[in-house]
Design a protein around this motif. Structure first.
Motif, PDB file in Angstrom:
ATOM      1  N   TYR A   6       4.359 -15.072  85.963  1.00 42.50           N
ATOM      2  CA  TYR A   6       5.814 -14.904  85.905  1.00 42.50           C
ATOM      3  C   TYR A   6       6.469 -16.244  86.213  1.00 42.50           C
ATOM      4  CZ  TYR A   6      10.539 -13.287  86.994  1.00 42.50           C
ATOM      5  OH  TYR A   6      11.888 -13.116  87.003  1.00 42.50           O
ATOM      6  N   GLN A  51       3.429 -10.744  76.285  1.00 40.79           N
ATOM      7  CA  GLN A  51       4.585 -10.489  77.142  1.00 40.79           C
ATOM      8  C   GLN A  51       4.735  -9.012  77.451  1.00 40.79           C
ATOM      9  OE1 GLN A  51       7.900 -12.564  75.121  1.00 40.79           O
ATOM     10  NE2 GLN A  51       8.072 -13.762  76.986  1.00 40.79           N
ATOM     11  N   GLU A  77       6.018  -5.996  74.967  1.00 41.40           N
ATOM     12  CA  GLU A  77       5.876  -6.344  73.555  1.00 41.40           C
ATOM     13  C   GLU A  77       4.658  -5.637  72.966  1.00 41.40           C
ATOM     14  OE1 GLU A  77       7.967  -8.117  71.742  1.00 41.40           O
ATOM     15  OE2 GLU A  77       9.286  -8.412  73.470  1.00 41.40           O
ATOM     16  N   SER A 103      11.736 -17.192  80.659  1.00 44.33           N
ATOM     17  CA  SER A 103      11.827 -15.767  80.348  1.00 44.33           C
ATOM     18  C   SER A 103      11.795 -14.973  81.639  1.00 44.33           C
ATOM     19  CB  SER A 103      10.672 -15.338  79.437  1.00 44.33           C
ATOM     20  OG  SER A 103      10.662 -13.943  79.249  1.00 44.33           O
ATOM     21  N   LYS A 118      10.437 -11.973  81.650  1.00 45.56           N
ATOM     22  CA  LYS A 118       9.341 -11.025  81.455  1.00 45.56           C
ATOM     23  C   LYS A 118       8.039 -11.567  82.051  1.00 45.56           C
ATOM     24  CE  LYS A 118      11.080  -9.025  77.128  1.00 45.56           C
ATOM     25  NZ  LYS A 118      10.756  -8.754  75.707  1.00 45.56           N
ATOM     26  N   TYR A 178       4.010 -12.075  81.903  1.00 47.58           N
ATOM     27  CA  TYR A 178       3.206 -12.382  80.729  1.00 47.58           C
ATOM     28  C   TYR A 178       1.776 -12.726  81.127  1.00 47.58           C
ATOM     29  CZ  TYR A 178       3.628 -17.366  81.958  1.00 47.58           C
ATOM     30  OH  TYR A 178       3.557 -18.573  82.598  1.00 47.58           O
TER      31      TYR A 178
END
Length: 678
Positions: free
Chosen positions: A70, A102, A105, A131, A133, A135
């Protein structure tokens, strides 16, 4: 010196202790990276400090996933790797891919891929945009067809900041490379190296003799205008702001120190040049930097003699805030695109030319396709023949585009009923300070009645507009010109073609993307260009670009046909009721919404001497699911040899499919064959 050594050692130990999450040197562990046991295993080599996979086990690929990561700030992923093979060339070489997975997704996004073998370690640098999000980084080693291939990863390092930043304190030099020249080159200086090449007492980063920097001098210059270039990693995400660096320069004769941007097509743009002959200490340079598409930063020094002097460089950094405090948002090329479903978007007409372009919708049937976007929507039509004028001219103007940027314009057009191609459709560039518009593209020859993709790259120093012009002198020579799905992107079209595909999308232009077949042979899916081998079946060309027939001999057995452009996937079996499947990879957290519309239509083609490409409406499933799943395209052949199925332009998107109208197909001539709706 002792104090400097202690400081440097302390800094490096602290850096090792504070190694950012996701980074790993594979010294004695995999640092939380895990491999997928459904595929080939990765082997950790403690003595050599790397992780690898090879073909000693049966399997097609190996997958390695990072722990959950993150970061709300930009990050740079640096990967040190090696691909080793025994075969000089292979149709299916070993390949190393890096994906971004991510949270939320459905598909992993491919960020980078390499297949070039090497006998030494290589470095790849990849920017990760900020971002919110979570990942994971996913490494995938594909073994290909080489029976002795191996893929090794020496180090993965994820650091805050941008990949074009560097203080040159690490051995990999942040991915910067010297363009080798027999006489003048960039070298690493400092590090308490006592030789003639270490020309400066202290670097800028540590202000120490043990610190490092890059430098080039004129000692070995033999020719006039000898040039040395230091090249940054290529930017992999759009970025703009302030590029800064420190330099020292000692000039005894003429030295030219310049900074350029170079795009993937090789175009150079000068952004900075030194204006002082001497800087006794480290001097700061700042320059506004704009890289909306992949760019390299090149630090170039040109000498005129062996007594020219030297240039040293250190601490390259980047800020998303412009140096000049200029304001404004980067240009969004989407404002110059339009699918004409709702209106003309930001396009407009000069009505003094006459009726020009009309936004229309046609009744779709087996004799004529609808618009390019969906097959049942709106597009633009020039010369609807509802005029008493002997000819016509239609000019469609786009919005104003900023100067000094490279653009790629793409659009789809179709022609009906023309006897002469000259002036049928052209694209001009309109600059307000020029009276004459420059033509940058025109129709030379085209399939009739088939949506065809066109593309053109252009770059102008001043603001400009694109203009679509359709013109015809004589009423009897004029036909219809259709225009749809205009799009504009930053960078040249050639550079855009090199970009990695979007996840969940496949046009079959380069390969089969994420889709696989369990078996190949008689009754397989084939990727091909042009028509299917059997007459009166299949499409005239692919849906992506619309190129018409490339005549081929009839192929008795099912072969996997590969060309370099305009591909679609088609299916033709040799036995009735034989079945073939093409399968997508696993998709995470993919939601489908109610509606199932994927079905075939039986149509008589007795009245036609050709084939019709069936554009299928969006497909939906009956419920949402959160478990990984795969989509399977299955085709079953009928009793006739002329029983083909073709698919193209597969796209998975989040959310429900757009509502579409039911389309009725008929083998007869309907009353509304030529009906146009405005």
């Amino acid at each position: 010196v002792t104090k400097a050594c202690f400081v440097l050692a302390a800094l490096r130990l602290a850096g090792a202790a504070l190694l950012s999450p996701g980074s790993c040197a594979f010294e004695d562990s995999a640092c939380g990276y895990e491999w997928d046991y459904a595929h080939l295993p990765w082997a950790l080599h403690g003595e050599g400090h790397y992780i690898s996979v090879d073909t000693s086990y049966e399997g097609e690929k190996a997958v390695l996933s990072s722990p959950e990561l993150y970061s709300e700030e930009w990050s740079c992923v640096r990967l040190i790797y090696q691909i080793a093979t025994t075969a000089e060339t292979s149709p299916d070489p070993a390949r190393l891919n890096l994906y971004l997975r991510q949270e939320g997704e459905s598909f992993d996004r491919l960020l980078w891929s390499a297949k070039e073998p090497s006998d030494s370690w290589l470095i790849a640098s990849l920017d990760l945009m900020n971002s919110t999000k979570k990942y994971k980084i996913v490494l995938e080693g594909e073994m290909g067809q080489d029976k002795s291939a191996s893929i090794a990863v020496f180090e993965i390092k994820i650091t805050p900041g941008y990949c074009i930043e560097c203080d040159f304190e690490e051995n990999h030099l942040c991915g910067f490379v010297n363009r080798w020249n027999p006489n003048v080159n960039w070298f690493v200086g400092g590090g308490n190296i006592r030789n003639s090449q270490s020309i400066l007492p202290k670097d800028h980063t540590l202000r120490s003799e043990l610190g490092h920097y890059m430098y080039v001098d004129s000692v070995y210059v033999k020719h006039f205008q000898e040039v040395a270039q230091l090249i940054s990693p290529k930017t992999t995400a759009p970025m703009s702001g302030c590029l800064s660096f420190y330099y020292q320069l000692k000039q005894e004769s003429s030295i030219v120190f310049t900074v350029y941007l170079r795009d993937t097509s090789g175009f150079y743009e000068e952004i900075w040049k030194v204006d002082s002959a001497l800087s006794a200490d480290w001097a700061l340079a700042e320059v506004d930097f704009n890289a909306p598409y992949p760019m390299e930063v090149i630090f170039e020094v040109a000498f005129n003699s062996a007594k020219g002097g030297y240039v040293a460089l250190d601490d390259i950094s980047f800020s998303p805030v412009y140096c000049s405090n200029q304001t404004g948002t980067p240009f969004n090329p989407e404002v110059a695109g339009c699918n004409f479903e709702e209106d003309l978007c930001n396009f407009y007409q000069d009505h003094k030319d006459g009726p020009g372009w009309s936004r229309v919708k046609v009744k779709r049937n087996v004799y004529r396709a609808g618009d390019h976007t969906t097959g049942f929507g709106y597009y633009l039509l020039a010369n609807t023949k509802f005029t008493s004028q002997p000819g016509y001219v239609g000019r469609l103007y786009g919005p104003t585009l900023p100067g000094n940027l490279q653009f790629c314009l793409r659009f789809y057009y179709a022609l009906y009923g023309f006897f002469k191609m000259s002036g049928t459709l052209a694209v001009h560039i309109f600059e307000e300070n020029h009276v004459v518009q420059e033509k940058i593209w025109s129709v030379l020859d085209s399939p009739k009645g088939v949506w065809t993709q066109a593309e053109v790259s252009f770059k102008k120093p001043m603001p400009c507009k694109i203009v679509f012009v359709s013109w015809c002198k004589s009423f009897w020579d004029c036909g219809l010109v259709a225009l749809d799905d205009v799009s504009l992107s930053l960078g040249s079209c050639q550079a855009a073609d090199l970009l990695l595909p979007n996840p969940g999308e496949c046009t079959f232009e380069k390969d089969e993307c994420i889709f696989i077949q369990k078996k190949r042979g008689r009754g397989s899916w084939h990727r091909r260009r042009g028509p299917t081998p059997t007459s009166y079946t299949g499409p005239k060309g692919d849906h992506t670009t619309g190129v018409e027939k490339i005549y081929q001999s009839f192929i008795t057995h099912s072969n996997f046909l590969i060309n370099h452009e305009n591909k679609f996937a088609s299916f033709g079996c040799t036995h009735p009721n034989s079945l073939t499947r093409t399968i997508s990879p696993l998709m995470e957290q993919l939601s489908f919404f109610p509606r199932s519309r994927l079905s075939g239509h039986t149509r008589s083609l007795n009245r036609l001497h050709g084939s019709i490409f069936l554009v299928l409406p969006p497909v939906g499933l009956m419920k949402s699911c959160v478990l990984p799943l795969q989509i399977i395209f299955e085709a079953i052949r009928g009793v006739s040899v002329r029983s083909d199925t073709a698919i193209d332009d597969i796209l998975f998107q989040a959310g429900p499919c757009l509502e579409v109208e039911e389309i009725q197909f008929s083998s007869g001539y309907p009353d509304s064959l030529n009906e146009i709706e405005y």
